[in-house]
Design a protein around this motif. Sequence first.
Motif, PDB file in Angstrom:
ATOM      1  N   SER A  38       0.826  -1.208   0.000  1.00 55.31           N
ATOM      2  CA  SER A  38       0.000   0.000   0.000  1.00 55.31           C
ATOM      3  C   SER A  38       0.858   1.255   0.000  1.00 55.31           C
ATOM      4  O   SER A  38       0.568   2.218  -0.718  1.00 55.31           O
ATOM      5  CB  SER A  38      -0.927   0.019   1.210  1.00 55.31           C
ATOM      6  OG  SER A  38      -1.806  -1.077   1.175  1.00 55.31           O
ATOM      7  N   LEU A  39       1.912   1.257   0.789  1.00 52.06           N
ATOM      8  CA  LEU A  39       2.821   2.406   0.812  1.00 52.06           C
ATOM      9  C   LEU A  39       3.532   2.576  -0.531  1.00 52.06           C
ATOM     10  O   LEU A  39       3.755   3.704  -0.990  1.00 52.06           O
ATOM     11  CB  LEU A  39       3.844   2.253   1.930  1.00 52.06           C
ATOM     12  CG  LEU A  39       3.309   2.461   3.343  1.00 52.06           C
ATOM     13  CD1 LEU A  39       4.389   2.156   4.376  1.00 52.06           C
ATOM     14  CD2 LEU A  39       2.807   3.877   3.508  1.00 52.06           C
ATOM     15  N   THR A  40       3.878   1.480  -1.182  1.00 56.64           N
ATOM     16  CA  THR A  40       4.508   1.551  -2.498  1.00 56.64           C
ATOM     17  C   THR A  40       3.549   2.143  -3.522  1.00 56.64           C
ATOM     18  O   THR A  40       3.937   2.991  -4.332  1.00 56.64           O
ATOM     19  CB  THR A  40       4.969   0.153  -2.947  1.00 56.64           C
ATOM     20  OG1 THR A  40       5.851  -0.383  -1.955  1.00 56.64           O
ATOM     21  CG2 THR A  40       5.673   0.205  -4.278  1.00 56.64           C
ATOM     22  N   ALA A  41       2.281   1.735  -3.502  1.00 54.08           N
ATOM     23  CA  ALA A  41       1.283   2.291  -4.422  1.00 54.08           C
ATOM     24  C   ALA A  41       1.077   3.783  -4.155  1.00 54.08           C
ATOM     25  O   ALA A  41       0.959   4.574  -5.099  1.00 54.08           O
ATOM     26  CB  ALA A  41      -0.031   1.535  -4.287  1.00 54.08           C
ATOM     27  N   LEU A  42       1.059   4.164  -2.900  1.00 51.82           N
ATOM     28  CA  LEU A  42       0.927   5.575  -2.551  1.00 51.82           C
ATOM     29  C   LEU A  42       2.123   6.375  -3.058  1.00 51.82           C
ATOM     30  O   LEU A  42       1.963   7.471  -3.603  1.00 51.82           O
ATOM     31  CB  LEU A  42       0.789   5.732  -1.027  1.00 51.82           C
ATOM     32  CG  LEU A  42       0.690   7.158  -0.504  1.00 51.82           C
ATOM     33  CD1 LEU A  42      -0.585   7.822  -1.004  1.00 51.82           C
ATOM     34  CD2 LEU A  42       0.738   7.150   1.009  1.00 51.82           C
ATOM     35  N   GLN A  43       3.313   5.824  -2.922  1.00 52.48           N
ATOM     36  CA  GLN A  43       4.518   6.499  -3.405  1.00 52.48           C
ATOM     37  C   GLN A  43       4.466   6.695  -4.917  1.00 52.48           C
ATOM     38  O   GLN A  43       4.865   7.739  -5.430  1.00 52.48           O
ATOM     39  CB  GLN A  43       5.765   5.701  -3.015  1.00 52.48           C
ATOM     40  CG  GLN A  43       7.061   6.313  -3.475  1.00 52.48           C
ATOM     41  CD  GLN A  43       7.355   7.633  -2.806  1.00 52.48           C
ATOM     42  OE1 GLN A  43       6.898   7.902  -1.706  1.00 52.48           O
ATOM     43  NE2 GLN A  43       8.131   8.477  -3.466  1.00 52.48           N
ATOM     44  N   MET A  44       3.950   5.731  -5.650  1.00 51.88           N
ATOM     45  CA  MET A  44       3.831   5.851  -7.108  1.00 51.88           C
ATOM     46  C   MET A  44       2.856   6.968  -7.481  1.00 51.88           C
ATOM     47  O   MET A  44       3.103   7.726  -8.417  1.00 51.88           O
ATOM     48  CB  MET A  44       3.384   4.530  -7.727  1.00 51.88           C
ATOM     49  CG  MET A  44       4.420   3.435  -7.665  1.00 51.88           C
ATOM     50  SD  MET A  44       5.922   3.864  -8.546  1.00 51.88           S
ATOM     51  CE  MET A  44       5.302   3.899 -10.208  1.00 51.88           C
ATOM     52  N   ARG A  45       1.745   7.073  -6.766  1.00 54.61           N
ATOM     53  CA  ARG A  45       0.779   8.149  -7.038  1.00 54.61           C
ATOM     54  C   ARG A  45       1.390   9.516  -6.749  1.00 54.61           C
ATOM     55  O   ARG A  45       1.182  10.477  -7.487  1.00 54.61           O
ATOM     56  CB  ARG A  45      -0.484   7.953  -6.217  1.00 54.61           C
ATOM     57  CG  ARG A  45      -1.325   6.782  -6.685  1.00 54.61           C
ATOM     58  CD  ARG A  45      -2.589   6.720  -5.877  1.00 54.61           C
ATOM     59  NE  ARG A  45      -3.439   7.846  -6.218  1.00 54.61           N
ATOM     60  CZ  ARG A  45      -4.645   7.736  -6.723  1.00 54.61           C
ATOM     61  NH1 ARG A  45      -5.151   6.545  -6.925  1.00 54.61           N
ATOM     62  NH2 ARG A  45      -5.352   8.805  -6.989  1.00 54.61           N
ATOM     63  N   VAL A  46       2.144   9.618  -5.682  1.00 49.74           N
ATOM     64  CA  VAL A  46       2.794  10.874  -5.331  1.00 49.74           C
ATOM     65  C   VAL A  46       3.826  11.244  -6.399  1.00 49.74           C
ATOM     66  O   VAL A  46       3.919  12.403  -6.813  1.00 49.74           O
ATOM     67  CB  VAL A  46       3.445  10.782  -3.934  1.00 49.74           C
ATOM     68  CG1 VAL A  46       4.382  11.948  -3.669  1.00 49.74           C
ATOM     69  CG2 VAL A  46       2.377  10.713  -2.862  1.00 49.74           C
ATOM     70  N   LEU A  47       4.568  10.269  -6.874  1.00 44.48           N
ATOM     71  CA  LEU A  47       5.571  10.519  -7.900  1.00 44.48           C
ATOM     72  C   LEU A  47       4.923  10.987  -9.198  1.00 44.48           C
ATOM     73  O   LEU A  47       5.392  11.932  -9.833  1.00 44.48           O
ATOM     74  CB  LEU A  47       6.399   9.260  -8.140  1.00 44.48           C
ATOM     75  CG  LEU A  47       7.552   9.379  -9.129  1.00 44.48           C
ATOM     76  CD1 LEU A  47       8.538  10.431  -8.666  1.00 44.48           C
ATOM     77  CD2 LEU A  47       8.226   8.041  -9.295  1.00 44.48           C
ATOM     78  N   ARG A  48       3.818  10.361  -9.590  1.00 43.58           N
ATOM     79  CA  ARG A  48       3.095  10.798 -10.795  1.00 43.58           C
ATOM     80  C   ARG A  48       2.570  12.221 -10.638  1.00 43.58           C
ATOM     81  O   ARG A  48       2.622  13.026 -11.554  1.00 43.58           O
ATOM     82  CB  ARG A  48       1.941   9.859 -11.109  1.00 43.58           C
ATOM     83  CG  ARG A  48       2.381   8.595 -11.770  1.00 43.58           C
ATOM     84  CD  ARG A  48       1.203   7.769 -12.191  1.00 43.58           C
ATOM     85  NE  ARG A  48       1.674   6.603 -12.904  1.00 43.58           N
ATOM     86  CZ  ARG A  48       0.899   5.762 -13.513  1.00 43.58           C
ATOM     87  NH1 ARG A  48      -0.411   5.942 -13.491  1.00 43.58           N
ATOM     88  NH2 ARG A  48       1.402   4.731 -14.147  1.00 43.58           N
ATOM     89  N   GLY A  49       2.048  12.524  -9.474  1.00 43.24           N
ATOM     90  CA  GLY A  49       1.567  13.877  -9.210  1.00 43.24           C
ATOM     91  C   GLY A  49       2.698  14.888  -9.255  1.00 43.24           C
ATOM     92  O   GLY A  49       2.521  16.008  -9.755  1.00 43.24           O
ATOM     93  N   ASP A  50       3.863  14.507  -8.760  1.00 44.47           N
ATOM     94  CA  ASP A  50       5.024  15.384  -8.776  1.00 44.47           C
ATOM     95  C   ASP A  50       5.466  15.660 -10.210  1.00 44.47           C
ATOM     96  O   ASP A  50       5.769  16.806 -10.561  1.00 44.47           O
ATOM     97  CB  ASP A  50       6.155  14.746  -7.972  1.00 44.47           C
ATOM     98  CG  ASP A  50       7.343  15.660  -7.819  1.00 44.47           C
ATOM     99  OD1 ASP A  50       7.130  16.854  -7.539  1.00 44.47           O
ATOM    100  OD2 ASP A  50       8.483  15.179  -7.968  1.00 44.47           O
ATOM    101  N   ILE A  51       5.480  14.647 -11.052  1.00 43.24           N
ATOM    102  CA  ILE A  51       5.859  14.826 -12.455  1.00 43.24           C
ATOM    103  C   ILE A  51       4.836  15.702 -13.175  1.00 43.24           C
ATOM    104  O   ILE A  51       5.203  16.591 -13.952  1.00 43.24           O
ATOM    105  CB  ILE A  51       6.027  13.455 -13.150  1.00 43.24           C
ATOM    106  CG1 ILE A  51       7.242  12.734 -12.576  1.00 43.24           C
ATOM    107  CG2 ILE A  51       6.153  13.614 -14.658  1.00 43.24           C
ATOM    108  CD1 ILE A  51       7.359  11.284 -13.007  1.00 43.24           C
ATOM    109  N   SER A  52       3.565  15.500 -12.899  1.00 43.87           N
ATOM    110  CA  SER A  52       2.526  16.328 -13.522  1.00 43.87           C
ATOM    111  C   SER A  52       2.657  17.790 -13.103  1.00 43.87           C
ATOM    112  O   SER A  52       2.523  18.694 -13.933  1.00 43.87           O
ATOM    113  CB  SER A  52       1.136  15.813 -13.146  1.00 43.87           C
ATOM    114  OG  SER A  52       0.902  14.559 -13.725  1.00 43.87           O
TER     115      SER A  52
END
Length: 156
Positions: A38-52
């Motif tokens: 779950s923490l890994t999935a959350l980190q991926m969403r945060v990373l995508r948001g950061d790139i956007s």
Amino acid sequence: MLMRFGTMPMSSFAHRMEGFTLVEFLVALLIFAIGILSLTALQMRVLRGDISAYNYAQAIQVAYSMMDRLRSNRNSAISGNYNITDVSEIIDGDGLPPLADDDLATWRDNELNLLPSPNATVSCDPSGLCSVTVSWEDSQGDSNVPVQSTTLNSNI
């Protein structure tokens, strides 16, 4: 030794209650693994948001840069020399007047191409009202994400 009727000796019973069983350990390990995933999935969403967010900030900077170029060459801008409807209309500059083609080519090569799959429209009317729209692909592997864009309007 204390004995109960029909049971094991009390000291042996107390000894068996200590520690974890293998099943308890596996359940705890499963809960821990689900938490880590779950923490890994959350980190991926945060990373995508950061790139956007980075791409959006970059697009705004690119649009402001073109608007500054339009202001610095106002007569050419209101004459329509900067007007484009697609980035493919930008030709390589030749160094000869009017310098709008050189300005557009430099802008495309050095700034606009920092975005993923960029496109742009620039339009100025004779009254000096100009609009710069910058669009880019922000899918990051997700085909459901639409093309992003930002528009800057100004009177030069």
